[in-house]
Design an enzyme around this catalytic site. Structure first.
Site, PDB file in Angstrom:
ATOM      1  N   HIS A 180      88.598  55.318  86.717  1.00 52.61           N
ATOM      2  CA  HIS A 180      89.667  56.442  86.309  1.00 52.61           C
ATOM      3  C   HIS A 180      89.257  57.360  85.084  1.00 52.61           C
ATOM      4  O   HIS A 180      89.536  58.478  85.300  1.00 52.61           O
ATOM      5  CB  HIS A 180      90.772  55.649  86.323  1.00 52.61           C
ATOM      6  CG  HIS A 180      92.142  56.779  86.065  1.00 52.61           C
ATOM      7  ND1 HIS A 180      92.295  57.618  86.870  1.00 52.61           N
ATOM      8  CD2 HIS A 180      92.918  56.819  84.912  1.00 52.61           C
ATOM      9  CE1 HIS A 180      93.497  58.247  86.621  1.00 52.61           C
ATOM     10  NE2 HIS A 180      93.974  57.801  85.555  1.00 52.61           N
ATOM     11  N   ASP A 181      88.576  56.966  84.266  1.00 46.04           N
ATOM     12  CA  ASP A 181      87.935  57.578  83.185  1.00 46.04           C
ATOM     13  C   ASP A 181      87.131  58.856  83.681  1.00 46.04           C
ATOM     14  O   ASP A 181      86.850  59.848  82.824  1.00 46.04           O
ATOM     15  CB  ASP A 181      87.077  56.827  82.089  1.00 46.04           C
ATOM     16  CG  ASP A 181      87.871  56.089  81.053  1.00 46.04           C
ATOM     17  OD1 ASP A 181      88.805  56.819  80.731  1.00 46.04           O
ATOM     18  OD2 ASP A 181      87.379  55.286  80.653  1.00 46.04           O
ATOM     19  N   SER A 212      95.271  62.318  86.368  1.00 41.56           N
ATOM     20  CA  SER A 212      96.125  61.181  86.015  1.00 41.56           C
ATOM     21  C   SER A 212      97.832  61.536  85.940  1.00 41.56           C
ATOM     22  O   SER A 212      98.241  62.370  86.630  1.00 41.56           O
ATOM     23  CB  SER A 212      95.494  60.421  84.771  1.00 41.56           C
ATOM     24  OG  SER A 212      96.065  59.225  84.856  1.00 41.56           O
ATOM     25  N   ASP A 245      87.410  54.974  91.235  1.00 41.06           N
ATOM     26  CA  ASP A 245      88.769  55.008  90.615  1.00 41.06           C
ATOM     27  C   ASP A 245      89.541  54.098  91.378  1.00 41.06           C
ATOM     28  O   ASP A 245      90.139  54.272  92.534  1.00 41.06           O
ATOM     29  CB  ASP A 245      89.347  56.501  90.366  1.00 41.06           C
ATOM     30  CG  ASP A 245      90.772  56.471  89.720  1.00 41.06           C
ATOM     31  OD1 ASP A 245      91.247  55.301  89.275  1.00 41.06           O
ATOM     32  OD2 ASP A 245      91.174  57.583  89.503  1.00 41.06           O
ATOM     33  N   ARG A 257      97.295  48.796  75.249  1.00 36.72           N
ATOM     34  CA  ARG A 257      96.035  49.769  75.141  1.00 36.72           C
ATOM     35  C   ARG A 257      94.794  48.873  75.907  1.00 36.72           C
ATOM     36  O   ARG A 257      93.928  49.489  76.604  1.00 36.72           O
ATOM     37  CB  ARG A 257      95.892  50.144  73.796  1.00 36.72           C
ATOM     38  CG  ARG A 257      94.740  51.409  74.112  1.00 36.72           C
ATOM     39  CD  ARG A 257      95.104  52.246  74.739  1.00 36.72           C
ATOM     40  NE  ARG A 257      94.368  53.572  74.428  1.00 36.72           N
ATOM     41  CZ  ARG A 257      94.376  54.858  75.372  1.00 36.72           C
ATOM     42  NH1 ARG A 257      95.199  54.820  76.349  1.00 36.72           N
ATOM     43  NH2 ARG A 257      93.341  55.647  75.321  1.00 36.72           N
TER      44      ARG A 257
END
Lengths: 193, 370
Positions: free
Chosen positions: B346-347, B151, B313, B220
């Protein structure tokens, strides 16, 4: 037919310290032989994620891409050799990929199973079923092969397209086939340019 | 403590007088927080720099005294792990603009004696890397074995390639891009607007007075949605609810709502709202080569690359990694690329440990032997 023999021939052909791009390199066996014996600068393109892991474990550089659109990034003649071994018959558009391979590579090594092998002919003729041979060991419903071609089909195609066949070797059950290869060879391997 | 942990670690601090930023401003009295694991060899050739993502910090592995939670990439760093601390010397530093020990908007401005707030200059990914280069010089390392990160970490990796190509032997950019897309900028902006619309933000001058808790936690929450995938959310939460019957009230009852709230609430306890603004801005401004062609910048590159992306992702989609691959092809750079089949979104770069370990371990062995 022996896969090792095909690898031996390609390894014999490829020049020391040349650059090689293997399209559909699988688990990287041929590329790692070429690195070990001919000290080539090797690069592979492969669509299977599991095969990528095997290539990386062998210390190879490999790109996880589809070769049908994976060559557009390369500059003209950026490799001494582009290899299309046992992938040619499995791709959707072999003509386009061969064109691209010829653009990107100074020479292209093409290897594919010969559909006109006599055992295939006999199986179709006597059994009336799609042939299953050691170079094409699949059933109609699970074969990865999309195109079926013979050695003569390929040489005809090269003539029409004015592709120069520099070298060719034909392999059968017990080694090289010199007599009537389109009938007795299971595999044809060519260097074209 | 698990056997293959780097064990007890502590954050160190490196101070220097001045950093000249992309904005031409001079940041004075700069501190970089960093951690190190493993031993630097005699030739100083086994150093790996780990780059953290948006809200990460220098604490990448092991444990701090009196804390149970390990570093953010502990699954990958330690004896026998992908970044094997028996072989490699691993460094991780907090980016400038951050709030975990490195100089950022919550640090004291030497000119005024008060926290910077919005007087902190705009920083870029190149500035972050510029500061890291000073740390690497200070540690006496001329050439890093690899620079790796996912990232925003991946952007720093790519920036190393452009800013200091002679100082890196290899690079591992993961789930990243050479420039933020309009969609990525849009998500950043929504996050920033959430923070700035909180009255407690007070134009950034909230230190010692208030904290934009609600705004930052909403930011967040949005972030977490973009880090997951439709499939991973369905698997993790489904439509499960803490209520048996549908309730016609607005309290969070679906598990996914509770999860996001929890994530938001815990984030505001550990992260500074202004840092969030500054760092997301740095991400949006990131454009590795600008008007130039990427492959021209890569020309003559000696470093080897291992480029990784993840199928699900959608925040940093594979096509962005493939642009890096394409530039490597045109430039004749030695690259390996794998799109890992993951459903984590994406994690995944923090979760697909086995796949990443396999690829990175072998890649590092290879580049170490050259």
């Amino acid at each position: 037919m022996s896969e090792n023999l095909a690898y031996k021939i390609i390894t014999y052909w490829v020049e020391e310290k040349s650059s090689v791009l293997d399209l559909g390199c699988g688990d990287g066996e041929l590329l790692s032989i070429l690195v070990e014996r001919k000290n080539v600068k090797a690069m592979g393109i492969e669509i299977s994620e599991q095969a990528i892991y095997s290539c990386v474990a062998k210390g190879l550089s490999v790109l996880h891409e589809n070769i049908e659109h994976g060559l557009t990034g390369y500059a003209d003649k950026s490799f001494d050799y582009v290899i299309l071994y046992n992938t040619f018959q499995e791709i959707k558009n072999p003509a386009a990929v061969l064109d691209e391979a010829l653009r990107v590579g100074k020479k292209v090594v093409v290897g594919f199973p010969n559909f006109a092998y006599y055992k295939s002919r006999l199986q179709i003729f006597f059994n009336g079923r799609v042939p299953v041979t050691s170079s094409m060991p699949f059933q109609w419903y699970n074969t990865p092969n999309l195109h079926f071609l013979s050695i003569l089909d390929f040489t005809d195609y090269c003539n029409i397209k004015k592709i120069k066949i520099e070298k060719s070797v034909f392999i059968g059950k017990s080694g090289q086939v010199k007599f009537l290869p389109n009938l007795f060879a299971e595999m044809g391997i060519f260097i074209v340019s | 403590m698990e056997k293959n942990s780097v064990g007890l670690v502590e954050t160190k601090y490196f101070n220097f007088d001045e950093l000249v930023l992309d904005s031409k401003e001079h940041l004075k009295q700069v501190t970089i927080a960093y951690e190190i694991y493993g031993q630097l060899n005699e030739k100083k050739s086994n150093a790996i720099l780990i780059e953290h993502a948006l809200t990460g910090d220098a604490h990448a592995a092991g444990f701090h005294k009196d804390e149970d939670k390990s570093g953010w990439w502990d699954t990958m760093i330690g004896p026998g792990k992908a970044f094997d601390t028996k072989k490699y010397f691993v460094i991780c530093s907090n980016v400038i603009g951050g709030c975990k020990g490195s100089t950022g908007p919550s640090s004291v401005n030497p000119k005024t004696g008060k926290p910077y707030g919005l007087d902190f200059p705009i920083i870029t990914v190149a500035d972050m890397v510029r500061a890291q280069k000073k740390l690497i010089d200070y540690l006496g390392i001329k050439k890093l074995l690899t620079v790796v990160g996912g990232s925003m970490g991946g952007m720093q990796v790519l920036q190393w390639l452009v800013s200091y190509p002679e100082s890196v032997k290899s690079l591992i950019p993961i789930a990243t891009t050479v420039k933020h897309s309009p969609q990525q900028i849009a998500f950043s902006e929504v996050g920033r607007q959430a923070v700035m619309s909180d009255p407690d933000w007070r134009d950034g001058n909230y230190y010692g007075v208030s904290f934009p808790t609600r705004g930052l936690s909403v930011a967040r929450m949005i972030g977490h949605i973009t880090y997951m995938s439709d499939v991973s959310m369905a698997e993790k939460f489904g439509r499960r609810s803490k209520e048996k019957k549908p309730i016609f009230k607005f309290e969070p009852s679906f598990e996914v709502e509770g999860y996001l709230k929890y994530r938001g609430d815990s984030f505001v306890k550990r992260f500074d709202a202004n840092s969030y603004l500054y760092i997301t801005k740095a991400l949006d401004l990131f454009d590795l080569v600008g008007e130039k062609k990427l492959h021209q910048v890569f020309n003559g590159l000696k470093a080897k690359l291992l480029i990784l992306s993840f199928k699900s992702d959608w925040l940093y989609p594979s096509y962005q990694s493939k642009e890096i691959v394409k530039a490597c092809k045109l430039a004749g750079a030695d690259a390996t690329y794998c799109e890992i089949d993951s459903t984590y979104g994406h994690d995944a770069f923090l979760l697909e440990v086995d796949e990443e370990t396999h690829l990175i371990k072998h890649f590092l062995e290879r580049v170490s032997n050259v």
